[in-house]
Design an enzyme around this catalytic site. Sequence first.
Site, PDB file in Angstrom:
ATOM      1  N   GLU A   3       0.804  -1.209   0.000  1.00 44.47           N
ATOM      2  CA  GLU A   3       0.000   0.000   0.000  1.00 44.47           C
ATOM      3  C   GLU A   3       0.846   1.272   0.000  1.00 44.47           C
ATOM      4  OE1 GLU A   3      -2.709   0.354   3.204  1.00 44.47           O
ATOM      5  OE2 GLU A   3      -3.670   2.102   2.298  1.00 44.47           O
ATOM      6  N   ASP A   4       1.941   1.256   0.757  1.00 47.32           N
ATOM      7  CA  ASP A   4       2.682   2.506   0.972  1.00 47.32           C
ATOM      8  C   ASP A   4       3.973   2.634   0.165  1.00 47.32           C
ATOM      9  OD1 ASP A   4       0.709   3.076   2.712  1.00 47.32           O
ATOM     10  OD2 ASP A   4       1.870   2.675   4.532  1.00 47.32           O
TER      11      ASP A   4
END
Length: 748
Positions: free
Chosen positions: A92-93
């Site tokens: 996600e990051d």
Amino acid sequence: MNNNKFTTPEEDQIIEAAFQDVLDGYLASNHRKKVEIIKRAFKFAKEAHSGIRRRSGEPYILHPIAVAKIASQEIGLGSTSICAALLHDVVEDTDYTVEDIEQHFGPKIAQLVSGLTKISGGIFGDKASVQAENFRKLLLTMSEDIRVVLIKMADRLHNMRTLGSMAPNKQYKIAGETLYIYAPLAHRLGLFAIKTELEDLSFKYEHPEAYARITQQIADSEARRSSIYNDFSAPITRRLEEMGLKFEAKARIKSVYSIWNKMEAKHVPFEEVYDLYAMRIIFECDDPAREKALCWEIYSAITDLYRLHPDRTRDWISVPKANGYQALHLTVMGPDGNWIEVQIRSRRMDEIAEKGFAAHWKYKIGDSDEESELNAWLHTIKDILDNPEPNAIDFLDTLKLNLFSSEIVVFTPKGELITLPKDATVLDVAFSLHSHIGCHCIAGKVNHKLVPLSQKLRSGDQVEVLTSQSQTPKAEWMPFLATAKGKTALRAALRREQQPAINSGKTIFEEFLKKHGITDSNDVVTKAMGVYQAANRDQLYYMLGNGDIVLNDSIAKSLKRRGENQERSLFSKIFRLPGSRPAADEAAKETAQPANTPINMKETYVLKYDDRGANFKFSGCCCPIPGDEVIGFVDDNNEVTIHVLDCPRALAMKASYGPRIVSTRWDEVRGKFLARVHIEGIDRFGILQELTQLISSHLNIDIRRLNIEAQNEVFHADLSVLVEDAAVVNDLCDKIKHVNGVTKAARV
Ligand code: MN
């Protein structure tokens, strides 16, 4: 060059120590020792998140390490989950993809990380549907691999533990969402310790003062409590030692949140919460076949010593709760004359109670039996998901219905068990057997006695459903249903049933438009829905097709005119849910000043109200007045509607509309606002006159309505007054309480 790019040597040390802690805990568990892959996952995550910091300023990698620690040491998961927890924010990051994870760590871990990535995306999303959709995904993934949800729980728990460093508007959102979704889910999964902590943490952020007060009261009453507990427990522990048992006995105090809940629900002060703590006896037992007998031996020893409360024995051993909880509870009279609950569990039962399903893996009993209850629940969830509600909030409410309610267990005539929420009826049983049986249900037999289909059931009832082919599903049945499955099935059946009328209504409407030369458009339908107060398009057509309403020339005229109210946003529709009604006071009728500049969500919104009007709207559901603790919701038109902090509607909205929340502060507010006060007391001669006089002349308050009802010796009064702010009402309540005979005076 960015200073945040690198970690200091001290920070590196902290990171290594935190990871070593995870490894040590894992090595001490009785999982297989797959250390190498865990070390690799740590290195990978550390490298991927390097240079990134959390809002608190600490290196980001400390978060996944903490999540891995919770997953391992508090939930009891193994190496696959530890790796997935370490990697849970990587996709996600950072620039890494699920394929990268699969290449390095294999398909299983990649699948877990992918599941976690999917359900995290919407946490800060800005649409209700996004949140509901994410939650749906969360539950769907659950049936594929429950570990995704367990790791998600660990993630949420760590975020809650570190919530203090978040922005205030996100704190509300996360705390609300936690209380609304995650805590009930943890309960359902049997993660009791985590559920309690999540609730307490949410409560601490939502009601900081009440939290601090109750915590203090618990500490203050500690000495007295422990002396009573010692008097009570000493004879029991002596007796159990004589029996040759190995056991641990302790006083378990209720959580801050549940104490507060009890005080609110029963309207009692702290001192009057009598079941503040319970005694818990955890005994050692190597032979699972002996557990049940030992529980009852201990039970018998205790009831020899103390008087038993006749109907508070709970046997969760013969019939465990749907979340796997097992124990034997009894309530006896303590030395100070108050009832005390005693919980008897084996060490194994205790671990399952605290750690939930994860603990089952440690004990490995049978193959799938202990998971069958959970699977049954997953199927219920699937039923709801197959038939999603059109409205996101409705969907969450329906789901909540199933998550929150406590349970009862009933039997079919063949002796099969059905677990149902409290207040379930014969009709719920019918729908739980099959939607066809539900639709044709005419009555039931409970314990061989004929009862109506609306009959509420109690645990242990034997229930038989009676059907008839001529029966059809009825809209009036809806209030009889307590299960989400029943409600969903009935709604679907009603839609099917109404379809022919809907179709013919649609034709009637279209021909009417053609005849009057009106172009068919969304606006026209919306307008017609407004005229006939239909909740949706189908209901409008249904009423037409059924002949309940008729179209005439004057309708045609008003449909031709362009209406002003057509462009209601989704957001404002949310406020028109059943039970909510427009506030009756003058203030609420004022229209909000249109705000020209977009509202800055990060800043506290200052509520203003002067001669030109208000820069906010009052919600209809909780009717706040100036001085109340309120939060604001910003709608599509950039207008702020305020709710009281603990309004149930607001709680639901916090979970779904988090990013639209803005914290608020009262500024100069001029005007009078309607507040309602409920008064109770003992009816005596002259008391009413005294009350009215006190309110109107003495305090110089404008009474709008006073409604008094006396029944036997007791009276209830509902009072509406116009005041400047909350302080005036609180002051009024205090003064009313001093009137001789009044037992209660509080704002509604
Ligand atoms: Mn995370």
